[in-house]
Motif scaffolding. Structure first.
Motif, PDB file in Angstrom:
ATOM      1  N   TYR A 293       0.815  -1.211   0.000  1.00 41.64           N
ATOM      2  CA  TYR A 293       0.000   0.000   0.000  1.00 41.64           C
ATOM      3  C   TYR A 293       0.855   1.269   0.000  1.00 41.64           C
ATOM      4  O   TYR A 293       0.475   2.277  -0.600  1.00 41.64           O
ATOM      5  N   LEU A 294       2.005   1.209   0.657  1.00 40.48           N
ATOM      6  CA  LEU A 294       2.839   2.398   0.794  1.00 40.48           C
ATOM      7  C   LEU A 294       3.663   2.670  -0.460  1.00 40.48           C
ATOM      8  O   LEU A 294       3.770   3.816  -0.920  1.00 40.48           O
ATOM      9  N   ALA A 295       4.264   1.608  -1.009  1.00 43.52           N
ATOM     10  CA  ALA A 295       5.187   1.789  -2.134  1.00 43.52           C
ATOM     11  C   ALA A 295       4.732   1.109  -3.421  1.00 43.52           C
ATOM     12  O   ALA A 295       5.449   1.150  -4.422  1.00 43.52           O
ATOM     13  N   ASP A 296       3.553   0.444  -3.369  1.00 42.33           N
ATOM     14  CA  ASP A 296       3.022  -0.265  -4.528  1.00 42.33           C
ATOM     15  C   ASP A 296       3.961  -1.372  -4.999  1.00 42.33           C
ATOM     16  O   ASP A 296       4.075  -1.640  -6.197  1.00 42.33           O
ATOM     17  N   TRP A 297       4.654  -1.995  -4.041  1.00 40.42           N
ATOM     18  CA  TRP A 297       5.503  -3.133  -4.371  1.00 40.42           C
ATOM     19  C   TRP A 297       4.650  -4.391  -4.475  1.00 40.42           C
ATOM     20  O   TRP A 297       3.631  -4.513  -3.784  1.00 40.42           O
ATOM     21  N   PRO A 298       5.047  -5.371  -5.296  1.00 40.49           N
ATOM     22  CA  PRO A 298       4.271  -6.607  -5.430  1.00 40.49           C
ATOM     23  C   PRO A 298       4.205  -7.361  -4.093  1.00 40.49           C
ATOM     24  O   PRO A 298       5.242  -7.613  -3.468  1.00 40.49           O
ATOM     25  N   PHE A 299       2.998  -7.725  -3.681  1.00 40.90           N
ATOM     26  CA  PHE A 299       2.828  -8.395  -2.397  1.00 40.90           C
ATOM     27  C   PHE A 299       3.648  -9.683  -2.321  1.00 40.90           C
ATOM     28  O   PHE A 299       4.347  -9.927  -1.343  1.00 40.90           O
ATOM     29  N   GLY A 300       3.530 -10.526  -3.341  1.00 35.38           N
ATOM     30  CA  GLY A 300       4.193 -11.830  -3.289  1.00 35.38           C
ATOM     31  C   GLY A 300       5.694 -11.730  -3.133  1.00 35.38           C
ATOM     32  O   GLY A 300       6.295 -12.452  -2.334  1.00 35.38           O
ATOM     33  N   LEU A 301       6.321 -10.824  -3.887  1.00 38.58           N
ATOM     34  CA  LEU A 301       7.775 -10.657  -3.815  1.00 38.58           C
ATOM     35  C   LEU A 301       8.197 -10.147  -2.446  1.00 38.58           C
ATOM     36  O   LEU A 301       9.177 -10.643  -1.860  1.00 38.58           O
ATOM     37  N   VAL A 302       7.467  -9.167  -1.918  1.00 33.96           N
ATOM     38  CA  VAL A 302       7.804  -8.607  -0.606  1.00 33.96           C
ATOM     39  C   VAL A 302       7.629  -9.655   0.484  1.00 33.96           C
ATOM     40  O   VAL A 302       8.480  -9.801   1.378  1.00 33.96           O
ATOM     41  N   PHE A 303       6.525 -10.403   0.423  1.00 31.53           N
ATOM     42  CA  PHE A 303       6.266 -11.428   1.436  1.00 31.53           C
ATOM     43  C   PHE A 303       7.360 -12.487   1.436  1.00 31.53           C
ATOM     44  O   PHE A 303       7.846 -12.900   2.499  1.00 31.53           O
ATOM     45  N   PHE A 304       7.780 -12.914   0.250  1.00 35.57           N
ATOM     46  CA  PHE A 304       8.841 -13.919   0.152  1.00 35.57           C
ATOM     47  C   PHE A 304      10.148 -13.375   0.720  1.00 35.57           C
ATOM     48  O   PHE A 304      10.844 -14.059   1.475  1.00 35.57           O
TER      49      PHE A 304
ATOM     50  N   THR B  75       7.801 -24.982   5.630  1.00 34.30           N
ATOM     51  CA  THR B  75       7.469 -23.570   5.748  1.00 34.30           C
ATOM     52  C   THR B  75       7.970 -22.793   4.534  1.00 34.30           C
ATOM     53  O   THR B  75       7.273 -21.918   4.009  1.00 34.30           O
ATOM     54  N   PHE B  76       9.177 -23.108   4.064  1.00 34.59           N
ATOM     55  CA  PHE B  76       9.703 -22.451   2.863  1.00 34.59           C
ATOM     56  C   PHE B  76       8.781 -22.707   1.675  1.00 34.59           C
ATOM     57  O   PHE B  76       8.479 -21.789   0.897  1.00 34.59           O
ATOM     58  N   CYS B  77       8.331 -23.956   1.522  1.00 31.51           N
ATOM     59  CA  CYS B  77       7.422 -24.282   0.416  1.00 31.51           C
ATOM     60  C   CYS B  77       6.102 -23.531   0.556  1.00 31.51           C
ATOM     61  O   CYS B  77       5.553 -23.029  -0.431  1.00 31.51           O
ATOM     62  N   ALA B  78       5.591 -23.452   1.798  1.00 29.83           N
ATOM     63  CA  ALA B  78       4.329 -22.748   2.031  1.00 29.83           C
ATOM     64  C   ALA B  78       4.463 -21.263   1.710  1.00 29.83           C
ATOM     65  O   ALA B  78       3.585 -20.672   1.060  1.00 29.83           O
ATOM     66  N   VAL B  79       5.555 -20.649   2.152  1.00 33.12           N
ATOM     67  CA  VAL B  79       5.783 -19.228   1.875  1.00 33.12           C
ATOM     68  C   VAL B  79       5.916 -18.992   0.372  1.00 33.12           C
ATOM     69  O   VAL B  79       5.347 -18.035  -0.178  1.00 33.12           O
ATOM     70  N   ALA B  80       6.662 -19.860  -0.310  1.00 25.72           N
ATOM     71  CA  ALA B  80       6.847 -19.712  -1.757  1.00 25.72           C
ATOM     72  C   ALA B  80       5.513 -19.850  -2.491  1.00 25.72           C
ATOM     73  O   ALA B  80       5.228 -19.084  -3.423  1.00 25.72           O
ATOM     74  N   LEU B  81       4.679 -20.805  -2.064  1.00 21.61           N
ATOM     75  CA  LEU B  81       3.384 -20.995  -2.715  1.00 21.61           C
ATOM     76  C   LEU B  81       2.459 -19.809  -2.476  1.00 21.61           C
ATOM     77  O   LEU B  81       1.765 -19.356  -3.403  1.00 21.61           O
ATOM     78  N   VAL B  82       2.422 -19.298  -1.239  1.00 22.72           N
ATOM     79  CA  VAL B  82       1.586 -18.125  -0.958  1.00 22.72           C
ATOM     80  C   VAL B  82       2.064 -16.933  -1.786  1.00 22.72           C
ATOM     81  O   VAL B  82       1.250 -16.184  -2.345  1.00 22.72           O
ATOM     82  N   SER B  83       3.376 -16.750  -1.860  1.00 24.15           N
ATOM     83  CA  SER B  83       3.928 -15.642  -2.644  1.00 24.15           C
ATOM     84  C   SER B  83       3.503 -15.742  -4.098  1.00 24.15           C
ATOM     85  O   SER B  83       3.132 -14.733  -4.725  1.00 24.15           O
ATOM     86  N   LEU B  84       3.548 -16.955  -4.656  1.00 28.06           N
ATOM     87  CA  LEU B  84       3.169 -17.165  -6.049  1.00 28.06           C
ATOM     88  C   LEU B  84       1.654 -17.018  -6.247  1.00 28.06           C
ATOM     89  O   LEU B  84       1.190 -16.290  -7.134  1.00 28.06           O
ATOM     90  N   LEU B  85       0.876 -17.694  -5.390  1.00 26.21           N
ATOM     91  CA  LEU B  85      -0.574 -17.700  -5.560  1.00 26.21           C
ATOM     92  C   LEU B  85      -1.191 -16.335  -5.264  1.00 26.21           C
ATOM     93  O   LEU B  85      -2.217 -15.978  -5.847  1.00 26.21           O
ATOM     94  N   ALA B  86      -0.566 -15.574  -4.374  1.00 23.59           N
ATOM     95  CA  ALA B  86      -1.074 -14.228  -4.086  1.00 23.59           C
ATOM     96  C   ALA B  86      -0.996 -13.333  -5.313  1.00 23.59           C
ATOM     97  O   ALA B  86      -1.825 -12.427  -5.500  1.00 23.59           O
ATOM     98  N   GLU B  87      -0.001 -13.579  -6.163  1.00 26.39           N
ATOM     99  CA  GLU B  87       0.122 -12.803  -7.390  1.00 26.39           C
ATOM    100  C   GLU B  87      -0.763 -13.353  -8.505  1.00 26.39           C
ATOM    101  O   GLU B  87      -1.267 -12.584  -9.343  1.00 26.39           O
ATOM    102  N   LEU B  88      -0.991 -14.668  -8.517  1.00 25.42           N
ATOM    103  CA  LEU B  88      -1.763 -15.278  -9.596  1.00 25.42           C
ATOM    104  C   LEU B  88      -3.269 -15.216  -9.368  1.00 25.42           C
ATOM    105  O   LEU B  88      -4.039 -15.083 -10.334  1.00 25.42           O
ATOM    106  N   THR B  89      -3.702 -15.318  -8.116  1.00 28.91           N
ATOM    107  CA  THR B  89      -5.139 -15.391  -7.819  1.00 28.91           C
ATOM    108  C   THR B  89      -5.929 -14.220  -8.385  1.00 28.91           C
ATOM    109  O   THR B  89      -7.018 -14.430  -8.950  1.00 28.91           O
TER     110      THR B  89
END
Length: 215
Positions: A63-74, A96-110
């Motif tokens: 919200y502050l810098a308009d950075w991609p959520f998935g990339l920042v979260f990862f 946990t690494f796999c879960a974080v990577a999947l959320v990062s990817l799916l958050a951008e794709l969904t």
């Protein structure tokens, strides 16, 4: 002999509860759990809401810098993996690494797979929180998490004697306070409602003794 039948049945139930999850069940739980979290994130992103923990921090940067959520979260989770290895072991850390990577990817794709012509903000807050809570519950039950400040809280408890729950609450409160400078007050308050919904799912369903499957 008949008196032993209830004991035998109880023993079979207990044995089933402690049966180890096969690999395919862990993999399916990771996929479904992260998909539910990503769906909740899509609700929150569309409605301009946020939540606590590392997910909340990623929302703030979005919200502050308009950075991609998935990339920042990862990226935010990267420093915590060493703590996870030390505190939780390799198996938990890899999941946990796999879960974080999947959320990062799916958050951008969904958002490319589903769209909202109209999304009530109260519905988004409640059912986005419920969706993330269900997703986290699935991850917890298969010995995974979304890392981040949860691991830090456990480390500070072990290293300095600080209560993990108090540390987690303090970090989440700090994120909410920071959000006051980024998003409108009404959306911050609705975000708190969503956090209550998320934690209600975990409080009701993630209790010691209610589920004893292992991975």
């Amino acid at each position: 002999m008949q008196d032993n039948k209830p004991d035998a049945a109880a023993a079979e139930i207990i044995a089933a509860l402690f049966m180890r999850h096969p690999l395919w069940e862990d993999a399916l739980a990771l996929l479904l759990g992260t998909a539910m979290v990503a769906l909740g994130i899509a609700f929150y992103s569309h409605a301009g809401l946020l939540t606590g923990g590392t997910v909340g921090l990623a929302f703030l940067f979005k919200y502050l810098a308009d950075w991609p959520f998935g990339l920042v979260f990862f990226a935010l989770n990267l420093p915590f993996y060493l703590l996870a290895i030390w505190r939780m072991g390799w198996a938990f850390t890899l999941r946990t690494f796999c879960a974080v990577a999947l959320v990062s990817l799916l958050a951008e794709l969904t958002p490319h797979w589903i769209g909202f012509a109209e999304l009530n903000i109260y519905y988004a807050a409640l059912f986005g929180g419920f969706a993330m809570g269900v997703g986290l519950l699935m991850l917890f039950r298969h010995r995974a998490s979304l890392g981040g400040v949860n691991i830090l809280a456990l480390y500070l408890q072990e290293r300095f004697g600080l209560r993990a729950g108090a540390v987690q609450m303090g970090i989440d409160a700090s994120i909410v306070l920071a959000a006051l400078f980024v998003v409108p007050l009404d959306k911050v308050l609705l975000s708190v409602l969503g956090a209550v919904a998320l934690n209600l799912v975990l409080a009701i369903n993630h209790r010691a003794g209610r589920y004893m499957g292992v991975s």
